[in-house]
Scaffold this motif. Structure first.
Motif, PDB file in Angstrom:
ATOM      1  N   GLU A 153       0.829  -1.217   0.000  1.00 17.84           N
ATOM      2  CA  GLU A 153       0.000   0.000   0.000  1.00 17.84           C
ATOM      3  C   GLU A 153       0.857   1.259   0.000  1.00 17.84           C
ATOM      4  OE1 GLU A 153      -4.101  -1.941   1.728  1.00 17.84           O
ATOM      5  OE2 GLU A 153      -2.909  -0.703   3.081  1.00 17.84           O
ATOM      6  N   GLU A 154       2.009   1.221   0.664  1.00 18.61           N
ATOM      7  CA  GLU A 154       2.906   2.381   0.574  1.00 18.61           C
ATOM      8  C   GLU A 154       3.381   2.530  -0.869  1.00 18.61           C
ATOM      9  OE1 GLU A 154       2.421   4.108   2.849  1.00 18.61           O
ATOM     10  OE2 GLU A 154       2.657   3.238   4.828  1.00 18.61           O
ATOM     11  N   GLY A 155       3.595   1.396  -1.530  1.00 12.39           N
ATOM     12  CA  GLY A 155       3.916   1.459  -2.958  1.00 12.39           C
ATOM     13  C   GLY A 155       2.790   2.121  -3.739  1.00 12.39           C
ATOM     14  N   THR A 214       4.637   6.891  13.222  1.00  9.36           N
ATOM     15  CA  THR A 214       5.053   7.593  12.005  1.00  9.36           C
ATOM     16  C   THR A 214       3.977   7.506  10.923  1.00  9.36           C
ATOM     17  OG1 THR A 214       7.309   7.094  12.663  1.00  9.36           O
ATOM     18  CG2 THR A 214       6.998   7.944  10.440  1.00  9.36           C
ATOM     19  N   ASP A 215       3.323   6.349  10.800  1.00 11.97           N
ATOM     20  CA  ASP A 215       2.187   6.306   9.865  1.00 11.97           C
ATOM     21  C   ASP A 215       1.079   7.260  10.321  1.00 11.97           C
ATOM     22  OD1 ASP A 215       3.620   3.718   9.176  1.00 11.97           O
ATOM     23  OD2 ASP A 215       2.060   3.754   7.648  1.00 11.97           O
ATOM     24  N   ARG A 216       1.009   7.500  11.608  1.00 12.93           N
ATOM     25  CA  ARG A 216      -0.003   8.458  12.086  1.00 12.93           C
ATOM     26  C   ARG A 216       0.370   9.891  11.709  1.00 12.93           C
ATOM     27  NH1 ARG A 216      -3.815   7.222  15.493  1.00 12.93           N
ATOM     28  NH2 ARG A 216      -2.584   5.458  16.207  1.00 12.93           N
ATOM     29  N   GLU A 243      -6.663   3.433   3.476  1.00 15.44           N
ATOM     30  CA  GLU A 243      -5.624   2.404   3.602  1.00 15.44           C
ATOM     31  C   GLU A 243      -4.768   2.645   4.849  1.00 15.44           C
ATOM     32  OE1 GLU A 243      -4.819   1.323  -1.044  1.00 15.44           O
ATOM     33  OE2 GLU A 243      -4.178   3.265  -0.358  1.00 15.44           O
ATOM     34  N   GLU A 244      -4.498   3.916   5.112  1.00 15.60           N
ATOM     35  CA  GLU A 244      -3.631   4.281   6.246  1.00 15.60           C
ATOM     36  C   GLU A 244      -4.181   3.743   7.566  1.00 15.60           C
ATOM     37  OE1 GLU A 244      -0.257   5.008   6.756  1.00 15.60           O
ATOM     38  OE2 GLU A 244      -0.782   6.124   4.972  1.00 15.60           O
ATOM     39  N   ALA A 245      -5.493   3.673   7.676  1.00 16.17           N
ATOM     40  CA  ALA A 245      -6.100   3.211   8.931  1.00 16.17           C
ATOM     41  C   ALA A 245      -5.589   1.815   9.299  1.00 16.17           C
ATOM     42  CB  ALA A 245      -7.623   3.208   8.798  1.00 16.17           C
ATOM     43  N   HIS A 246      -5.423   0.953   8.304  1.00 15.87           N
ATOM     44  CA  HIS A 246      -4.934  -0.396   8.584  1.00 15.87           C
ATOM     45  C   HIS A 246      -3.490  -0.367   9.098  1.00 15.87           C
ATOM     46  CE1 HIS A 246      -4.333  -4.706   8.267  1.00 15.87           C
ATOM     47  NE2 HIS A 246      -3.289  -4.510   7.485  1.00 15.87           N
ATOM     48  N   HIS A 247      -2.687   0.552   8.568  1.00 20.75           N
ATOM     49  CA  HIS A 247      -1.286   0.619   8.993  1.00 20.75           C
ATOM     50  C   HIS A 247      -1.214   0.950  10.487  1.00 20.75           C
ATOM     51  CE1 HIS A 247      -0.347   1.830   4.548  1.00 20.75           C
ATOM     52  NE2 HIS A 247      -1.147   0.792   4.642  1.00 20.75           N
ATOM     53  N   MET A 248      -2.047   1.885  10.906  1.00 19.00           N
ATOM     54  CA  MET A 248      -2.015   2.256  12.324  1.00 19.00           C
ATOM     55  C   MET A 248      -2.605   1.157  13.203  1.00 19.00           C
ATOM     56  SD  MET A 248      -2.749   6.268  12.032  1.00 19.00           S
ATOM     57  CE  MET A 248      -3.994   5.974  10.834  1.00 19.00           C
TER      58      MET A 248
END
Ligand SMILES: [Fe+2]
Ligand SMILES: [Fe+2]
Length: 481
Positions: A153-155, A214-216, A243-248
């Protein structure tokens, strides 16, 4: 054009009608091989041929946009996905407040917008580079899969920014897009643009702290850009936020599971004193004081990403209607802030104290305050786990002046409570506050891969539920061969 469903027929999945935009389509297809080369060189090492149970966005509908299936990461369908256009959207703040949102880049803000997009874009591949060796020491297949989900997802977030550069910024945009593939996290000559993205992510506790803290920061920046008067940027970042929500989630539950395991093993062994490191480390778990040190490190490094507390750039971007505040559309002031004030924590006359500052100049500080509030809530949820076990220990966020390299507090040294100390005292005591070499070595020693479905390394508890509701022994990653 169907903006909700994604066109998966071409080389580049998208919901931006790429087929009817031959110029941008050709430019992105030209960029694509370089991206794949970058992914193969700098993406997860040792797992490029593994089958990974990943989610892929198949629509941008808030309900049910994801499809789960086994994918080899280099075959992941990185796409360009914008949230649906809000009809007759107006600019919500700054000098252009009330005017129609821009569908093209206003000439006067071109350089500013390009800079913001490039800085955001640079962080996305950086974290993949930082995390590329972690797969080798994954504590479970569940965690391994989550790492790879975050990485792909960062990709995709890189693709999101590169699309904007190609579509709206001409030759300069294409050049910037190429450079995003050339910089490397931690490289002496061509580093990534921001400090925290050049640090190592040497172990899984660092990974969880990074995705929590950091993702936050990424989330806060995306939230501010989602308010932008430049509508394509707003729509792009709105979808990235889903998508970011899953990273956190990965970060918060990851740290939570480490804490859970430490507390329950201490209890089983009858150890009441959280500072009895010798006894606790014999259990093969990470002691709470070391978790606190890791927290201190990642919180302080991430605060630097918000930039100077008092910033003309931030003021200009807001005034221009290019970058808003966190939840700008939910705030009830004049959204222009021309005469407004905001308290900024500063180092003045040898003391740390709040000073009323122009609200426009203080926007970085304000975003950082909003960020810190969210961090406090997360840390409190971790403390609930510790409390539930009856362990006498509390995690706390360090003072914002602690261990800083950018802004008001870069020149001073404080302890995590914000008490000033001399440089000499800092050198003597820093290992009390930040992970020491001994702590690092201990954690590194724990990082042994656990690749049996349903099994977990000694230092982390299993999750409460599986991804996509899969059972505990689900084979989230199938190794090649
Ligand atoms: Fe991202
Ligand atoms: Fe992220």
């Amino acid at each position: 054009m169907n903006i909700v469903n994604v066109d998966y027929d071409g080389l580049i999945p998208n919901n931006v009608g790429l087929n009817s935009d031959p110029r941008v389509k050709a430019a992105l297809e030209k960029w694509h091989p370089g991206y794949i080369n970058w992914w193969n060189d700098m993406g997860p090492e040792g797992f490029q041929q593994a089958l990974v149970y990943l989610r892929t966005a198949v629509s941008v509908d808030p309900k049910g946009w994801a499809k789960f299936d086994y994918v080899k990461m280099p075959d992941y369908r990185w796409g360009i996905l914008l949230a649906p256009q809000v009809q007759e959207r107006k600019i919500a703040f700054g000098a252009h407040k009330g005017q129609a949102a821009w569908q093209e880049v206003p000439g006067e803000y071109r350089a500013m917008l390009r800079r913001l997009i490039v800085i955001q874009g640079d962080t996305e591949p950086a974290s993949v580079e930082q995390q590329r060796y972690l797969g080798k020491t994954a504590p479970s297949l569940y965690d391994l899969r989550n790492l790879f989900q975050v990485n792909v997802e960062e990709g995709r977030h890189l693709w999101a920014m590169v699309y904007l550069l190609h579509k709206y910024f001409g030759a300069e945009g294409r050049e910037e897009a190429d450079e995003l593939l050339q910089r490397r996290s931690g490289d002496a000559d061509t580093p990534r643009m921001l400090g925290a993205f050049n640090e190592e992510t040497p172990d899984w506790l660092s990974f969880f702290m990074f995705t929590f803290f950091t993702d936050r920061d990424g989330k806060m920046q995306l939230e501010a850009l989602a308010q932008s008067g430049f509508d394509p940027l707003s729509r792009t970042t709105r979808f990235m936020l889903t998508e970011e929500a899953h990273h956190m989630f990965v970060g918060e539950t990851g740290v939570g599971r480490v804490i859970e395991r430490t507390c329950s093993e201490m209890k089983k062994a009858g150890i009441d004193d959280p500072s009895n490191l010798a006894a606790i480390r014999k259990l093969g778990v990470i002691d709470l004081p070391t978790i606190q040190k890791k927290l201190n490190l990642h919180f302080s490094l991430t605060l630097d990403l918000f930039g100077n507390e008092i910033s003309t750039n931030a003021a200009n971007a807001f005034h221009a209607g290019v970058k808003g505040r966190f939840q700008e559309d939910k705030l009830s002031d004049d959204h222009q802030l021309e005469g407004g004030k905001y308290p900024v924590l500063r180092f003045l006359d040898g003391k740390i104290a709040a000073e009323e500052t122009s609200a426009l100049s203080a926007l970085n500080m304000r975003l950082r305050d909003d960020y810190a509030k969210e961090c406090v809530s997360g840390v409190e949820r971790w403390n609930k786990i510790i409390e539930r076990h009856g362990t006498p220990f509390r995690l706390t966020l360090p003072h914002v002046a602690f261990h800083r390299h950018i802004g008001e507090f870069a020149k001073i040294n404080t302890d995590p409570a914000g008490k000033l100390m001399s440089g000499a005292e800092w050198e003597k005591r820093k290992n009390e506050f930040l992970p020491s070499n001994t702590d690092r070595d201990y954690i590194e020693g724990l990082m042994k891969p656990e690749m049996t479905p349903g099994k977990f390394a000694s230092w982390i508890s299993p999750p409460k539920v599986g991804i996509d509701n899969k059972p505990g022994d689900f084979e989230y990653v199938k190794m090649a061969g």
